[in-house]
Design an enzyme around this catalytic site. Sequence first.
Site, mmCIF file in Angstrom:
data_model
loop_
_atom_site.group_PDB
_atom_site.id
_atom_site.type_symbol
_atom_site.label_atom_id
_atom_site.label_comp_id
_atom_site.label_asym_id
_atom_site.label_seq_id
_atom_site.Cartn_x
_atom_site.Cartn_y
_atom_site.Cartn_z
ATOM 1 N N SER A 275 0.831 -1.141 0.054
ATOM 2 C CA SER A 275 0.155 -0.019 0.041
ATOM 3 C C SER A 275 0.855 1.442 0.029
ATOM 4 C CB SER A 275 -0.732 0.146 1.114
ATOM 5 O OG SER A 275 -1.255 1.087 1.482
ATOM 6 N N GLU B 292 0.017 3.697 1.665
ATOM 7 C CA GLU B 292 0.116 4.267 3.010
ATOM 8 C C GLU B 292 1.601 4.085 3.774
ATOM 9 O OE1 GLU B 292 -2.350 5.768 4.354
ATOM 10 O OE2 GLU B 292 -1.686 5.699 6.568
ATOM 11 N N TYR C 33 -1.577 0.189 10.553
ATOM 12 C CA TYR C 33 -1.950 -0.623 9.384
ATOM 13 C C TYR C 33 -0.814 -0.553 8.403
ATOM 14 C CZ TYR C 33 -3.790 -0.993 4.542
ATOM 15 O OH TYR C 33 -3.840 -1.322 3.294
HETATM 16 P P1 NAP Z 1 -11.426 -4.460 1.767
HETATM 17 O O1 NAP Z 1 -12.521 -4.219 0.617
HETATM 18 O O2 NAP Z 1 -11.527 -3.968 2.940
HETATM 19 O O3 NAP Z 1 -11.434 -6.232 1.463
HETATM 20 C C1 NAP Z 1 -10.601 -6.826 2.594
HETATM 21 C C2 NAP Z 1 -10.851 -8.160 2.536
HETATM 22 O O4 NAP Z 1 -10.168 -9.034 3.496
HETATM 23 C C3 NAP Z 1 -12.429 -8.580 2.444
HETATM 24 O O5 NAP Z 1 -12.575 -9.744 1.508
HETATM 25 C C4 NAP Z 1 -12.267 -9.202 4.110
HETATM 26 O O6 NAP Z 1 -13.271 -10.216 4.062
HETATM 27 C C5 NAP Z 1 -10.911 -9.988 3.904
HETATM 28 N N1 NAP Z 1 -10.613 -10.192 5.306
HETATM 29 C C6 NAP Z 1 -10.386 -9.175 6.338
HETATM 30 N N2 NAP Z 1 -10.014 -9.846 7.603
HETATM 31 C C7 NAP Z 1 -9.728 -11.149 7.377
HETATM 32 C C8 NAP Z 1 -9.297 -12.369 7.884
HETATM 33 N N3 NAP Z 1 -8.920 -12.183 9.474
HETATM 34 N N4 NAP Z 1 -9.284 -13.539 7.353
HETATM 35 C C9 NAP Z 1 -9.612 -13.642 6.015
HETATM 36 N N5 NAP Z 1 -10.081 -12.537 5.304
HETATM 37 C C10 NAP Z 1 -9.952 -11.509 5.905
HETATM 38 O O7 NAP Z 1 -10.119 -4.215 0.916
HETATM 39 P P2 NAP Z 1 -9.791 -3.861 -0.590
HETATM 40 O O8 NAP Z 1 -9.798 -2.202 -0.941
HETATM 41 O O9 NAP Z 1 -10.561 -4.661 -1.566
HETATM 42 O O10 NAP Z 1 -8.052 -3.786 -0.675
HETATM 43 C C11 NAP Z 1 -7.487 -5.181 -0.930
HETATM 44 C C12 NAP Z 1 -6.319 -5.128 -0.188
HETATM 45 O O11 NAP Z 1 -5.505 -4.091 -1.011
HETATM 46 C C13 NAP Z 1 -6.114 -4.885 1.112
HETATM 47 O O12 NAP Z 1 -5.011 -5.849 1.599
HETATM 48 C C14 NAP Z 1 -5.915 -3.598 1.278
HETATM 49 O O13 NAP Z 1 -5.128 -3.366 2.560
HETATM 50 C C15 NAP Z 1 -4.873 -3.167 0.117
HETATM 51 N N6 NAP Z 1 -4.946 -2.219 -0.454
HETATM 52 C C16 NAP Z 1 -6.037 -1.430 -0.702
HETATM 53 C C17 NAP Z 1 -5.917 -0.082 -1.445
HETATM 54 C C18 NAP Z 1 -7.273 0.421 -1.699
HETATM 55 O O14 NAP Z 1 -7.325 1.837 -1.868
HETATM 56 N N7 NAP Z 1 -8.417 0.169 -1.927
HETATM 57 C C19 NAP Z 1 -4.846 0.464 -1.614
HETATM 58 C C20 NAP Z 1 -3.495 -0.089 -1.326
HETATM 59 C C21 NAP Z 1 -3.694 -1.429 -0.654
HETATM 60 P P3 NAP Z 1 -14.733 -9.699 4.835
HETATM 61 O O15 NAP Z 1 -15.561 -9.115 3.590
HETATM 62 O O16 NAP Z 1 -15.452 -10.789 5.397
HETATM 63 O O17 NAP Z 1 -14.534 -8.648 5.762
HETATM 64 O O1 G4F Z 2 -10.648 6.724 2.799
HETATM 65 P P1 G4F Z 2 -9.605 6.416 3.542
HETATM 66 O O2 G4F Z 2 -10.102 5.949 4.884
HETATM 67 O O3 G4F Z 2 -8.335 5.870 2.908
HETATM 68 P P2 G4F Z 2 -6.949 5.618 3.492
HETATM 69 O O4 G4F Z 2 -6.680 6.056 4.857
HETATM 70 O O5 G4F Z 2 -6.218 6.457 2.578
HETATM 71 O O6 G4F Z 2 -6.642 4.301 3.204
HETATM 72 C C1 G4F Z 2 -6.994 3.412 2.071
HETATM 73 O O7 G4F Z 2 -5.975 3.646 1.229
HETATM 74 C C2 G4F Z 2 -4.698 2.921 1.422
HETATM 75 C C3 G4F Z 2 -3.585 3.413 0.442
HETATM 76 O O8 G4F Z 2 -3.117 4.230 0.520
HETATM 77 C C4 G4F Z 2 -4.960 1.745 1.531
HETATM 78 F F1 G4F Z 2 -3.796 0.769 1.838
HETATM 79 C C5 G4F Z 2 -5.887 1.360 2.747
HETATM 80 O O9 G4F Z 2 -6.268 -0.111 2.918
HETATM 81 C C6 G4F Z 2 -7.380 2.086 2.294
HETATM 82 O O10 G4F Z 2 -7.978 1.259 1.399
HETATM 83 O O11 G4F Z 2 -9.177 8.170 4.245
HETATM 84 C C7 G4F Z 2 -8.643 9.135 3.180
HETATM 85 C C8 G4F Z 2 -8.238 10.184 3.834
HETATM 86 C C9 G4F Z 2 -7.604 10.090 5.185
HETATM 87 O O12 G4F Z 2 -6.467 11.108 5.192
HETATM 88 C C10 G4F Z 2 -8.712 10.331 6.103
HETATM 89 O O13 G4F Z 2 -8.208 10.997 7.252
HETATM 90 O O14 G4F Z 2 -9.583 10.746 4.026
HETATM 91 C C11 G4F Z 2 -9.455 11.246 5.524
HETATM 92 N N1 G4F Z 2 -10.944 11.361 6.051
HETATM 93 C C12 G4F Z 2 -11.473 12.494 6.433
HETATM 94 N N2 G4F Z 2 -12.860 12.107 7.001
HETATM 95 C C13 G4F Z 2 -11.634 10.433 6.392
HETATM 96 C C14 G4F Z 2 -12.765 10.711 6.955
HETATM 97 N N3 G4F Z 2 -11.550 8.925 6.231
HETATM 98 C C15 G4F Z 2 -12.718 8.054 6.517
HETATM 99 N N4 G4F Z 2 -12.464 6.822 6.354
HETATM 100 N N5 G4F Z 2 -13.700 8.556 7.216
HETATM 101 C C16 G4F Z 2 -13.914 9.934 7.623
HETATM 102 O O15 G4F Z 2 -14.757 10.282 7.995
#
Ligand code: NAP
Ligand code: G4F
Length: 358
Positions: free
Chosen positions: A131, A133, A154
């Site tokens: 990520s 992050e 995280y």
């Molecule tokens: P997400 O929607 O939160 O999906 C997370 C998945 O992990 C869900 O299927 C969840 O199952 C499963 N999970 C959580 N805890 C688990 C456990 N203890 N055992 C088995 N499965 C578990 O995340 P996403 O946005 O698709 O992201 C996919 C991956 O990319 C994650 O690793 C995230 O950290 C990483 N990532 C995401 C972003 C982004 O912007 N989306 C960016 C960089 C990296 P449930 O459905 O049962 O909760």
């Molecule tokens: O949408 P966010 O929660 O995403 P964040 O923290 O950037 O993390 C996501 O992206 C990562 C990749 O860089 C992934 F690895 C991670 O798994 C996840 O998918 O927050 C984005 C921004 C933050 O700066 C947060 O402080 O939005 C700001 N924010 C402001 N108000 C909020 C809120 N975030 C959330 N979730 N909820 C709020 O009410």
Amino acid sequence: MAKRALVTGITGQDGSYLAGFLLGKGYEVHGLIRKASTFNTYRIEHLFADPHEPGARMFLHYGDLSDGSQLSHLLYEVEPDEVYHLGAQSHVRVSFDMPEYTADVTGLGTARILEAIRRSGIKAKFYQAASSEMFGNTPPPQNEDSPFRPRSPYAAAKVYAYWMTSNYREAYDLFACNGILFNHESPRRGETFVTRKVTRAIAHIIAGNQRLLFLGNLEAKRDWGFAPEYVEAMWLMLQQDEPRDYVIGTGECHSVREFVEEAFNYVGLDWDQYLRTDPRYFRPTEVDLLVADATRARRELGWDPRVTFKQLVRIMVDADMEALGLTPVGEGKAILRKNGLDDPFQLSIALEPLRGEP
Ligand code: NAP
Ligand code: G4F
């Protein structure tokens, strides 16, 4: 022979798009799902066929990333060609409340799968969902050589998982890649991430179910892309001759405030009337600015994102309005069609019941 993929996190945003993408490529797809007391498979229901039916190519297996012996068993049972490890406790704010659990699932979970692959002797290629992050407060633009300065439990867990993946590549000659993905969103984004929280709130405000939207820090800036395009990058990484790590992002960044403005303007509402801040949503340490330098991915994978920030906002707002039975403004689907992203694997958006404000 069809290739076989094992996907952890298949019920999540990325897992569901990836499963659709791989099925579209002719793969047999196996997914790890958690036992829950309610259905947690709504994002993949449109892909599911009864496994007893001839021709079924998606199979789901119960398990948990905290259970190493079961993961090991699953590896032997499935014998995958490719493992996409997407499962994680993926919410940054929540990781401050649950640091130990996040370390276990998001950090050690990766070690458990890597070790299961190594011990099985199966020649599976491995993708780690790393990520942006992890860069924390490293100044932008961030690329594969930028240092990691994690700012949350995280991010610290993801840094551990990143280095474990690198170590297994070097120590055991495993074909293992870290995909360092910047934020990517879609109508299937979890409801408590900021983009979806905003677009869903707009639909509920218009429907008369919600009066105000409470957010935290509006000044943080993110490089937001469209999730279906990002899962293709994951697959491309595992199709290369040599395993490498890749940064994936658009190179464009916007603040949370800009996202809110763009989304409310699209439906003709004055955001100022509806937006309030709540300290509950601020983080003890924040990541202020993320901007990807995805030069390597462009050059080596031929990967280039097409959906722009403005288009992403429109796709998400329209989808949330449709999900509530409202008439969408209407540009979302046209944007998807124009970008060739409107095939049924990618587009299906499950209807969700209102479960109260996240
Ligand atoms: P997400 O929607 O939160 O999906 C997370 C998945 O992990 C869900 O299927 C969840 O199952 C499963 N999970 C959580 N805890 C688990 C456990 N203890 N055992 C088995 N499965 C578990 O995340 P996403 O946005 O698709 O992201 C996919 C991956 O990319 C994650 O690793 C995230 O950290 C990483 N990532 C995401 C972003 C982004 O912007 N989306 C960016 C960089 C990296 P449930 O459905 O049962 O909760
Ligand atoms: O949408 P966010 O929660 O995403 P964040 O923290 O950037 O993390 C996501 O992206 C990562 C990749 O860089 C992934 F690895 C991670 O798994 C996840 O998918 O927050 C984005 C921004 C933050 O700066 C947060 O402080 O939005 C700001 N924010 C402001 N108000 C909020 C809120 N975030 C959330 N979730 N909820 C709020 O009410």
